[in-house]
Design a protein around this motif. Sequence first.
Motif, short mmCIF file in Angstrom:
data_model
loop_
_atom_site.label_atom_id
_atom_site.label_comp_id
_atom_site.label_asym_id
_atom_site.label_seq_id
_atom_site.Cartn_x
_atom_site.Cartn_y
_atom_site.Cartn_z
N ALA A 80 37.23 65.33 43.76
CA ALA A 80 37.88 66.43 43.06
C ALA A 80 37.88 67.70 43.90
O ALA A 80 38.79 68.52 43.83
N ARG A 81 36.86 67.86 44.71
CA ARG A 81 36.72 69.09 45.48
C ARG A 81 37.56 69.08 46.76
O ARG A 81 37.88 70.13 47.31
N ALA A 82 37.89 67.87 47.21
CA ALA A 82 38.58 67.76 48.51
C ALA A 82 39.87 68.56 48.52
O ALA A 82 40.16 69.30 49.47
N ASP A 83 40.66 68.42 47.43
CA ASP A 83 41.92 69.15 47.39
C ASP A 83 41.66 70.65 47.28
O ASP A 83 42.37 71.46 47.88
N LEU A 84 40.63 71.00 46.53
CA LEU A 84 40.29 72.42 46.40
C LEU A 84 39.97 73.01 47.77
O LEU A 84 40.45 74.08 48.13
N LEU A 94 20.79 67.06 40.39
CA LEU A 94 21.78 67.87 39.68
C LEU A 94 22.43 68.88 40.62
O LEU A 94 23.65 69.10 40.59
N HIS A 95 21.61 69.47 41.46
CA HIS A 95 22.12 70.43 42.47
C HIS A 95 23.17 69.75 43.34
O HIS A 95 24.24 70.31 43.60
N ALA A 96 22.86 68.53 43.78
CA ALA A 96 23.78 67.82 44.67
C ALA A 96 25.11 67.54 43.97
O ALA A 96 26.18 67.67 44.57
N VAL A 97 25.03 67.18 42.71
CA VAL A 97 26.26 66.87 41.96
C VAL A 97 27.08 68.15 41.74
O VAL A 97 28.30 68.17 41.96
N LEU A 98 26.42 69.21 41.33
CA LEU A 98 27.14 70.46 41.10
C LEU A 98 27.74 71.01 42.39
O LEU A 98 28.83 71.58 42.40
N TYR A 99 27.03 70.84 43.48
CA TYR A 99 27.52 71.33 44.77
C TYR A 99 28.75 70.55 45.20
O TYR A 99 29.67 71.09 45.81
N ALA A 100 28.74 69.25 44.88
CA ALA A 100 29.88 68.41 45.25
C ALA A 100 31.08 68.64 44.34
O ALA A 100 32.20 68.31 44.70
N PRO A 125 38.12 82.73 44.70
CA PRO A 125 37.75 83.72 43.67
C PRO A 125 37.85 83.18 42.26
O PRO A 125 37.31 83.78 41.33
N TRP A 126 38.54 82.05 42.09
CA TRP A 126 38.64 81.51 40.76
C TRP A 126 37.47 80.59 40.41
O TRP A 126 37.41 80.03 39.35
N ARG A 127 36.54 80.44 41.35
CA ARG A 127 35.36 79.63 41.08
C ARG A 127 34.14 80.54 40.99
O ARG A 127 33.93 81.38 41.84
N PRO A 128 33.33 80.37 39.94
CA PRO A 128 32.15 81.23 39.81
C PRO A 128 31.09 80.86 40.86
O PRO A 128 31.06 79.75 41.36
N MET A 129 30.26 81.84 41.16
CA MET A 129 29.13 81.59 42.05
C MET A 129 28.03 80.89 41.28
O MET A 129 27.95 80.99 40.06
N PHE A 130 27.17 80.21 42.01
CA PHE A 130 26.02 79.53 41.42
C PHE A 130 24.86 79.71 42.39
O PHE A 130 25.04 79.59 43.59
N PRO A 131 23.67 79.99 41.89
CA PRO A 131 22.55 80.25 42.80
C PRO A 131 21.99 78.96 43.41
O PRO A 131 20.83 78.60 43.19
N PHE A 132 22.84 78.30 44.18
CA PHE A 132 22.41 77.01 44.76
C PHE A 132 21.15 77.18 45.60
O PHE A 132 20.23 76.37 45.53
N GLY A 133 21.14 78.21 46.43
CA GLY A 133 20.01 78.42 47.33
C GLY A 133 18.71 78.61 46.57
O GLY A 133 17.68 77.99 46.89
N PRO A 177 34.04 70.54 41.97
CA PRO A 177 34.96 71.64 42.27
C PRO A 177 34.73 72.87 41.38
O PRO A 177 35.53 73.79 41.38
N TRP A 178 33.62 72.91 40.65
CA TRP A 178 33.45 73.96 39.66
C TRP A 178 32.92 75.28 40.23
O TRP A 178 33.14 76.33 39.64
N PHE A 179 32.19 75.20 41.32
CA PHE A 179 31.50 76.40 41.80
C PHE A 179 31.87 76.73 43.24
O PHE A 179 32.12 75.84 44.05
N ASP A 180 31.84 78.01 43.53
CA ASP A 180 32.08 78.46 44.89
C ASP A 180 30.84 78.18 45.72
O ASP A 180 29.72 78.13 45.21
N HIS A 181 31.07 78.00 47.01
CA HIS A 181 29.97 77.80 47.94
C HIS A 181 29.79 79.04 48.76
O HIS A 181 30.72 79.84 48.95
#
Lengths: 268, 357
Positions: A52-56, B174-180, B194-202, B182-186
């Motif tokens: 899902a992220r690849a296209d993003l 869970l971190h690995a899944v969320l990082y993978a 800018p349309w993806r919220p930040m997440f305190p991954f670090g 498309p919901w959050f900015d890296h």
Amino acid sequence: MEVKQVNTPEQEESVPKPHFALSYAPWPTRYSLFVVCLAATVLLLMRWGMGARADLEHRQKGAYDASSLGLAAAMSATQADGLLPPLDPAPGHLRPKPGVGHPAYLVDGRVKSLEAKPDAGLLLSYLDDGRAFTMKELFDSCDFFYLGYAVVNEEEGAALVKAYQAHVTRGLDFEDDLPAGTGTLGTGTLYRLRIDLVERLAEAGVRIDPVRPPRIPVFVERPGHYDTPGGWVIYLDRGVEWLPYPGPFPMTEAFIQALEAISPPPSS
Amino acid sequence: MSSEGIASQTHERYDWLDQSRGLVSLMFIFAIITYPVSGDPILGIDPLGPTFLNHGYKYFKGPVPLITIIDVGQQIFMFVMGFAAYLAFTSRWSKKGGRTAGLYAARRVGLLLLLSFAEACFEFPGRHEIRWNEVLWEGTLAKLAIGSFAAFSCIALIRDANRRFLFALGVTGLHAVLYASPWFDHYGYVNDSPWRPMFPFGAVNLAVVAVIATCFAQWVWTHPEGAAAAFRQRIAPTCFYALGAAYCLGWVQPAHHHDVTAALALFAVGISGLMLTMCFGFGQMGIRFPLLTPLGKNLLLTFVLGAIVVDLYIGLYDREFLAQRPFLTLLLVGILPAAILASVAVYFERKNIILRA
């Protein structure tokens, strides 16, 4: 006078002492099975997420490249009295005229070696953190349509296409503004893109909403690069916006098809 | 901060633990020395000093980051803090009660947040704003505070070290899944969604490292056959599993310094555990490096002092001057600041002053 009672040693022993017992426990086999199941689940979910992220990320990279393209065009304009490069007079290419502008534009003067390499591409440096990157064939990108002239709606876009076809047929160049029935912002002329175009038109008496000035597209990405239909549009104010396709101007079906007709994609 | 002498200690000091903390402190000193002289390969400015002792992102910023041992340094630092914090926290609880332990934890976390705020204020004149995201969760000191808080909380709430370890693994998963997703900015290379919220991954995975460190500590200090058996039966095998998992994950979701991806976190756990094992083994064999103990005892002081002073000091020199005189640069930049910091640490140790919350 108050006498404070102090516990005797015997009384101290009867007072419960703080107790925090942590102990060692052997590792149960079921915990290892849990870890294995957890790892498998995580990898499966990651597989889904990455797809899902690849296209993003592809689109994000496109935005990155698009903003660099817009910046490069604007910087080229600073060397040409504010004028963005003219359209390539060769038919079938909606792109800036090759050779216009310094191909190795140096924002950061520390990089002297590239001055001697005009085909090194454009080098830009973000001065805040010293990052820099090179872009190859930036002005020869077949991924974007370069409009060359200011158009803000479907009618003006159609006028541009018509004027372009007429000019190319007659072998003319695109150094000057183009007369048109429907010109830029309702005028009778299609004006060449320049950095201060909106201000100049306002001074010339063209009605422009000061609160919401018109957004003039400069580069329009050719749809089809991403799973999500659409593309990036770079505006004269150097803003970059994702527009779906079909969508609002300049990503309307009619305009894109007209652009595709005069500047077909390169054959693979 | 308060000074704490031997008489008021709630637990004995373990020299091998101080040696391992000293090793981390030394790594940190090298990292802050090489950072300001990183140069920029793209702009043709060559780095000075050993590049393997600097952050990889100073040399390459791309979708797949370049990782050096220093990129894991923050996580190793957190691990060692978590490992030591277990002993300090549980000894206070068992000897003086939960309230004392809680106050100790609050003091440590509060100090780190205060230092994070102080760092932001220090940078305020140049930046003209206090970056609250860095103060509260993105900055190094903020992440250390969050990790410490997580460590103390998990010790109190999940007293079984095995279950606490599983919990930490679950959070990393869970971190690995969320990082993978498309919901959050890296944080990384493509940082413009800018349309993806930040997440305190670090911060999250740094907290995981701290929690795992407390598990390691509990295994070591409570093993019925002693610490050596704990290292042999639990720590070392776990470290090798962690390194193996990090290697595999690195192919799927590369290690990233700022976002502390699962690959980096597990790599840090493995390396940290093996480092502790090595220091414990050295202790058993009577091998010790005298300079490491004073550095290790005042780890936080070295960290704070180094972060403030070294950068200012190196900034005094002209870069061209340094680049043209490598031997002088070795003395002035490579050795002198490290020697001064080490001297300060030795002085404090001789005065029996250990500065911490």
